[in-house]
Design a protein around this motif. Structure first.
Motif, PDB file in Angstrom:
ATOM      1  N   GLY A 208       6.393   9.205  30.664  1.00 42.59           N
ATOM      2  CA  GLY A 208       7.539   8.306  30.524  1.00 42.59           C
ATOM      3  C   GLY A 208       7.858   7.478  31.751  1.00 42.59           C
ATOM      4  N   PHE A 211       8.710   3.934  31.081  1.00 43.74           N
ATOM      5  CA  PHE A 211      10.065   3.708  30.564  1.00 43.74           C
ATOM      6  C   PHE A 211      11.083   3.805  31.700  1.00 43.74           C
ATOM      7  N   ILE A 212      10.858   4.775  32.599  1.00 40.01           N
ATOM      8  CA  ILE A 212      11.716   4.894  33.782  1.00 40.01           C
ATOM      9  C   ILE A 212      11.664   3.581  34.579  1.00 40.01           C
ATOM     10  N   ALA A 215      13.952   1.047  33.300  1.00 41.96           N
ATOM     11  CA  ALA A 215      15.318   1.282  33.767  1.00 41.96           C
ATOM     12  C   ALA A 215      15.455   0.821  35.216  1.00 41.96           C
ATOM     13  N   SER A 257      13.922  18.337  35.194  1.00 46.33           N
ATOM     14  CA  SER A 257      13.049  17.275  34.693  1.00 46.33           C
ATOM     15  C   SER A 257      13.850  16.236  33.942  1.00 46.33           C
ATOM     16  N   ALA A 258      14.935  16.670  33.290  1.00 37.56           N
ATOM     17  CA  ALA A 258      15.731  15.742  32.496  1.00 37.56           C
ATOM     18  C   ALA A 258      16.608  14.870  33.382  1.00 37.56           C
ATOM     19  N   TYR A 261      16.258  11.023  33.702  1.00 33.67           N
ATOM     20  CA  TYR A 261      16.587  10.295  32.477  1.00 33.67           C
ATOM     21  C   TYR A 261      18.092  10.241  32.268  1.00 33.67           C
ATOM     22  N   VAL A 262      18.770  11.373  32.568  1.00 35.92           N
ATOM     23  CA  VAL A 262      20.231  11.384  32.457  1.00 35.92           C
ATOM     24  C   VAL A 262      20.826  10.413  33.475  1.00 35.92           C
ATOM     25  N   ALA A 264      19.414   7.829  34.670  1.00 32.27           N
ATOM     26  CA  ALA A 264      19.144   6.471  34.208  1.00 32.27           C
ATOM     27  C   ALA A 264      20.156   6.053  33.157  1.00 32.27           C
ATOM     28  N   LEU A 265      20.499   6.971  32.250  1.00 23.53           N
ATOM     29  CA  LEU A 265      21.471   6.659  31.190  1.00 23.53           C
ATOM     30  C   LEU A 265      22.839   6.344  31.775  1.00 23.53           C
ATOM     31  N   LEU A 268      22.762   3.176  33.605  1.00 26.56           N
ATOM     32  CA  LEU A 268      22.637   2.075  32.647  1.00 26.56           C
ATOM     33  C   LEU A 268      24.013   1.693  32.109  1.00 26.56           C
TER      34      LEU A 268
ATOM     35  N   MET B 128      27.095   3.488  23.964  1.00 26.93           N
ATOM     36  CA  MET B 128      26.762   2.828  25.234  1.00 26.93           C
ATOM     37  C   MET B 128      26.585   1.331  25.035  1.00 26.93           C
ATOM     38  N   ALA B 134      25.110  -1.749  27.100  1.00 26.36           N
ATOM     39  CA  ALA B 134      23.835  -1.228  27.597  1.00 26.36           C
ATOM     40  C   ALA B 134      22.743  -1.425  26.555  1.00 26.36           C
ATOM     41  N   ILE B 138      16.490   0.833  25.914  1.00 20.56           N
ATOM     42  CA  ILE B 138      16.330   1.748  27.043  1.00 20.56           C
ATOM     43  C   ILE B 138      17.077   3.050  26.756  1.00 20.56           C
ATOM     44  N   ALA B 139      18.305   2.934  26.214  1.00 20.02           N
ATOM     45  CA  ALA B 139      19.117   4.138  25.994  1.00 20.02           C
ATOM     46  C   ALA B 139      18.423   5.089  25.021  1.00 20.02           C
ATOM     47  N   LEU B 141      15.261   5.236  24.271  1.00 18.48           N
ATOM     48  CA  LEU B 141      14.039   5.746  24.903  1.00 18.48           C
ATOM     49  C   LEU B 141      14.348   6.909  25.830  1.00 18.48           C
ATOM     50  N   MET B 142      15.378   6.733  26.685  1.00 19.07           N
ATOM     51  CA  MET B 142      15.740   7.776  27.648  1.00 19.07           C
ATOM     52  C   MET B 142      16.207   9.029  26.913  1.00 19.07           C
ATOM     53  N   PHE B 145      13.692  11.663  25.936  1.00 14.83           N
ATOM     54  CA  PHE B 145      13.288  12.620  26.975  1.00 14.83           C
ATOM     55  C   PHE B 145      14.370  13.663  27.187  1.00 14.83           C
ATOM     56  N   VAL B 146      15.628  13.211  27.206  1.00 13.13           N
ATOM     57  CA  VAL B 146      16.721  14.156  27.408  1.00 13.13           C
ATOM     58  C   VAL B 146      16.716  15.186  26.270  1.00 13.13           C
ATOM     59  N   PHE B 149      13.836  17.768  26.759  1.00 13.85           N
ATOM     60  CA  PHE B 149      14.090  18.747  27.826  1.00 13.85           C
ATOM     61  C   PHE B 149      15.243  19.672  27.459  1.00 13.85           C
TER      62      PHE B 149
END
Lengths: 285, 339
Positions: A208, A211-212, A215, A257-258, A261-262, A264-265, A268, B128, B134, B138-139, B141-142, B145-146, B149
C-alpha cells in the motif's frame, strides 16, 4: 543516542520508496492526471527489477528494467487518460489489478512457486545511492516544476489545459510525458523495495505504499518538497514499528502497522479545505 | 468499419477480448486454449458442486459490486469495498460467536450487524467527504488497510476463538448458519438476498426520489445542488449505504460459508467487484449477470490451475485488462455515435 541514530537512518530508508512514488504522484497530479495506479506501478517496478536481475545476474539492468516497467504502465495510464478519456480512477484501479495479478501469474510461470521469487543479485550496500537520489530528485523536481518553462507548462495543464492550448501547446502530450515520468518514479520506488532493501520479489511487498504516497501528495500540498516531507513522516511511522517492536508490550504489532493509515486519514480530514488541488486535477481534456 | 467498431465495443467485444486474453495466458503457460477452457468451464459448471462454488463466488462478488454500483452512480469512488466487506464479516462473526438467540432472529441480526459494520466503514469516508471535503478515494483506500489491521488485531486477541489455531473467531453454532440453497453444496440463501438487493436497488434508482437525487448528484452535481438537493447528506448516506451492502456480503460469507470470521475472508472480492460493477454498466440487474460471469472465472480459475497448470492469478490480470478496456470502450462507443 544510538537509538536516535538508528531511528533517523531507518526513517530515511523507509521513506525512500514513498518519496519516489510521491514525487511521481506530484508530477502526475500537477499535470492534471490522478495516478491511483502508483501502487501497481511500484509492483511492476519491484517485479521486473527482480526478473531482469535474475536473468542478467546484475542488479543495475534490473534497476533500469524496474524504471522502464513503471514508465510503461505510466504510458498505459497516460493513453487511457488522454487519448481514450477513460476515467482516471477506473483506469488506475485497472492498472493496479493488472500489475498485482500479472506479478503473481509471472511468479508461478517463471519460478514455479507462488508468493515469492528466488533470491537475486541486489544492489547491496550501494542502495544508499538510491536513498540519496530520492531526496536529490525531490529538489530537482522542485526546480523543474517552478523554475523551467516545461514545469510551468505542466502546471498549467493541471490548472487550465485550455489555456495551454491557447498558447499553442498540446496539453495531452504534456500530460503523457508527466504520467510516464510518474510511472518511472514509482517503478524506481518499487525496484528499491525489491533489489535495494531486499533481494527478491514477494507478493504484497509494496504493502500500500503507492496509496500512502497519494496521501503524501495531498499533505505535501502537491509540491515536491512538501510531499517528500510527508513521505518522511510516513517513513518515521514505519521506522518506529521496527524500533519499538517488543518495547511496548500493550500495543499489538498490527496496531502499529495501522498507524500510518490512521494518521493519513486524520491528516486528510484536517488538511482538506485548507489546501487546494490543481484545478483540473482528474479532469479529462 | 463503423459497424464493426461498435460491435466490438459492445458486451460481445468484451467477451471476445476475455477469450483472446485468456487463450494468450494459457498458451504462455504452455497449455492449449482448448484444454485450458475446458478445464475452466468444467471446473465452474461441470456438476452440482462446481456450479455451487461458482454461485458462491458470484454471491461474494455481487454484494460489494452492488455497493460499488450505488456509490459510483452517486459519483463517489468507493474503492473501499474490500474493507467494508471485512468489517461486515467481523461484526457478524464476533456477534455470532457471542450471542445466542432463536436462530431466525439471530441470523437476521447477524446480517443486519454486517450492514452496520460495513455501513460504519463506508460512512466514515462519507462523513469525511461531507464534513471536510476529504477525497473519498483516498479515505476508502486507507480504510481498507485500517480494517485489515484492526480485524487482525481483534481476532488475534480479544475476539479469538478459545480453540482457534489461527487468527479467527469461534465457530458459529450450526443452527446459526445461513440455510443452504443448493443441497450438498456451500451455496447459501445469500445469493437470493443479493439478488433481492439488486432488484430493490434498481427500483430505488428508477422509481424513487432518493434514486433520482442520487443519479443527479452523480451526473450533474452542480445542477443537483442548485435544484436544492442536499449534497452533503447524499454523500455520507450514499457511501454508508454502499458500505452497508458490501458489509451484508461479509456477513453472508461468515454465516453462509466460513461459519466463523477469519482474516482470509476475501481474496480481493472488493477490488474484483469494481470490474463486476463496470462490466454490468452500473445497472444493478446487469451487475448480477456480470457477477455470474466473474464467478465462473473465479471458481473455474482454481480448476484451471489444478488441471491445466495455468496460474489462477492470470484471472486477476485479465480482470484488470477488462476494467481498462471497458472504460475505453465507452469512449469508442461515444465516438462512433458522433462520427
Amino acid at each position: 543516542m544510538t537509538l536516535a541514530i538508528t531511528l533517523i537512518v531507518l526513517t530515511l530508508i523507509k521513506a525512500t520508496p514513498i518519496v519516489y512514488a510521491a514525487l511521481g504522484g506530484v508530477i502526475s497530479e500537477r499535470s492534471g492526471v490522478i495516478n491511483i495506479g502508483l501502487e501497481g506501478m511500484m509492483v511492476a517496478g519491484a517485479f521486473f527489477a527482480v526478473i531482469v536481475s535474475y536473468a542478467t545476474g546484475s542488479p543495475v539492468p534490473g534497476l533500469m528494467a524496474g524504471i522502464a516497467a513503471g514508465a510503461a504502465f505510466g504510458y498505459i495510464l497516460a493513453l487511457a487518460a488522454t487519448r481514450f478519456k477513460v476515467d482516471q480512477i477506473v483506469a488506475g484501479t485497472g492498472i493496479n489489478l493488472i500489475c498485482t495479478g500479472g506479478a503473481a501469474y509471472g511468479l508461478v510461470l517463471l519460478f514455479n512457486q507462488p508468493g515469492a521469487s528466488v533470491q537475486v543479485h541486489a544492489l547491496g550496500s550501494d542502495y544508499w545511492i538510491l536513498v540519496l537520489l530520492a531526496f536529490a530528485l525531490a529538489a530537482a523536481l522542485h526546480v523543474v516544476l517552478y523554475r523551467t518553462p516545461w514545469g510551468l507548462r505542466v502546471r498549467a495543464c493541471g490548472e487550465n489545459p485550455f489555456a495551454v492550448t491557447s498558447a499553442g501547446l498540446n496539453p495531452l502530450l504534456l500530460r503523457t510525458y508527466a504520467v510516464v515520468l510518474s510511472g518511472a518514479l514509482a517503478g524506481l520506488g518499487g525496484a528499491f523495495l525489491s533489489i535495494g532493501e531486499l533481494n527478491l520479489y514477494s507478493e504484497g511487498m509494496t504493502a500500500g505504499r503507492g496509496f500512502i504516497a497519494l496521501a503524501a501528495v495531498i499533505f505535501g500540498r502537491w509540491t515536491p518538497l512538501g510531499a517528500t516531507g510527508a513521505a518522511l513522516v510516513f517513513g518515521l511511522f514505519e521506522a518506529l514499528q521496527f524500533v519499538l517492536e517488543g518495547r511496548i508490550a500493550w500495543l499489538p504489532p498490527s496496531a502499529m502497522s495501522a498507524l500510518p493509515y490512521v494518521a493519513a486519514l486524520i491528516a486528510l480530514a484536517g488538511i482538506t479545505g485548507r489546501v487546494r488541488p490543481p484545478k483540473a486535477d482528474g479532469v479529462p481534456y | 468499419m463503423k459497424r464493426a467498431l461498435s460491435m466490438l465495443s459492445g458486451p460481445l467485444g468484451a467477451i471476445l477480448l476475455v477469450v483472446v486474453l485468456m487463450s494468450l495466458a494459457m498458451v504462455v503457460a504452455g497449455t492449449s486454449p482448448i484444454d485450458g477452457f475446458s478445464a475452466l468451464f468444467l471446473g465452474a459448471l461441470g456438476g452440482r458442486n462446481e456450479l455451487g462454488e461458482t454461485l458462491v463466488a458470484t454471491t461474494s462478488l455481487l454484494f460489494p459490486a452492488l455497493g460499488i454500483t450505488l456509490a459510483f452512480r452517486a459519483g463517489l469512488f468507493n474503492i473501499g469495498a474490500e474493507g467494508q466487506l471485512l468489517m461486515g464479516g467481523l461484526f457478524a462473526g464476533a456477534a455470532g460467536a457471542a450471542i445466542a438467540l432463536p436462530p431466525a432472529i439471530e441470523i437476521t441480526l447477524l446480517l443486519l450487524l454486517g450492514a452496520v459494520g460495513g455501513g460504519i466503514w463506508g460512512g466514515i469516508a462519507g462523513w469525511m467527504k461531507a464534513r471536510f471535503g476529504a477525497s473519498e478515494i483516498i479515505a476508502t483506500l486507507m480504510l481498507n488497510f485500517v480494517a485489515a489491521f484492526l480485524a487482525l488485531d481483534l481476532v488475534s486477541g480479544p475476539l479469538k476463538g478459545p480453540v482457534a489455531s489461527g487468527a479467527e473467531t469461534a465457530w458459529l453454532a450450526p443452527q446459526y448458519w445461513l440455510p443452504t440453497l443448493l443441497p450438498h453444496t456451500r451455496l447459501s440463501i445469500g445469493l437470493v438476498i443479493a439478488l433481492a438487493i439488486a432488484v430493490v436497488l434498481q427500483f430505488v434508482f428508477t422509481r424513487t426520489v432518493f434514486g433520482y437525487d442520487l443519479r443527479a448528484a452523480g451526473e450533474a452535481p452542480e445542477a443537483a445542488r442548485r435544484s436544492g438537493i442536499d449534497l452533503r447528506r447524499l454523500t455520507w448516506l450514499s457511501l454508508a449505504l454502499s458500505g452497508a451492502i458490501a458489509g451484508v456480503g461479509g456477513a453472508v460469507i461468515v454465516t453462509g460459508e466460513l461459519h466463523r470470521f477469519n482474516t482470509q475472508l476475501s481474496p480481493g472480492y472488493g477490488f474484483t467487484a469494481i470490474a463486476v460493477a463496470l462490466v454490468g454498466d452500473l445497472n444493478p440487474l446487469w451487475v448480477c449477470v456480470a457477477a455470474f460471469g466473474f464467478g465462473i472465472l473465479e471458481a473455474g480459475g482454481l480448476a484451471m490451475q489444478a488441471s491445466a497448470q495455468v496460474p489462477k492469478d492470470a484471472i486477476h490480470l485479465i480482470e484488470g485488462l477488462i476494467i481498462l478496456v471497458l472504460a475505453a470502450r465507452r469512449y469508442v462507443a461515444a465516438r462512433t455515435e458522433v462520427a
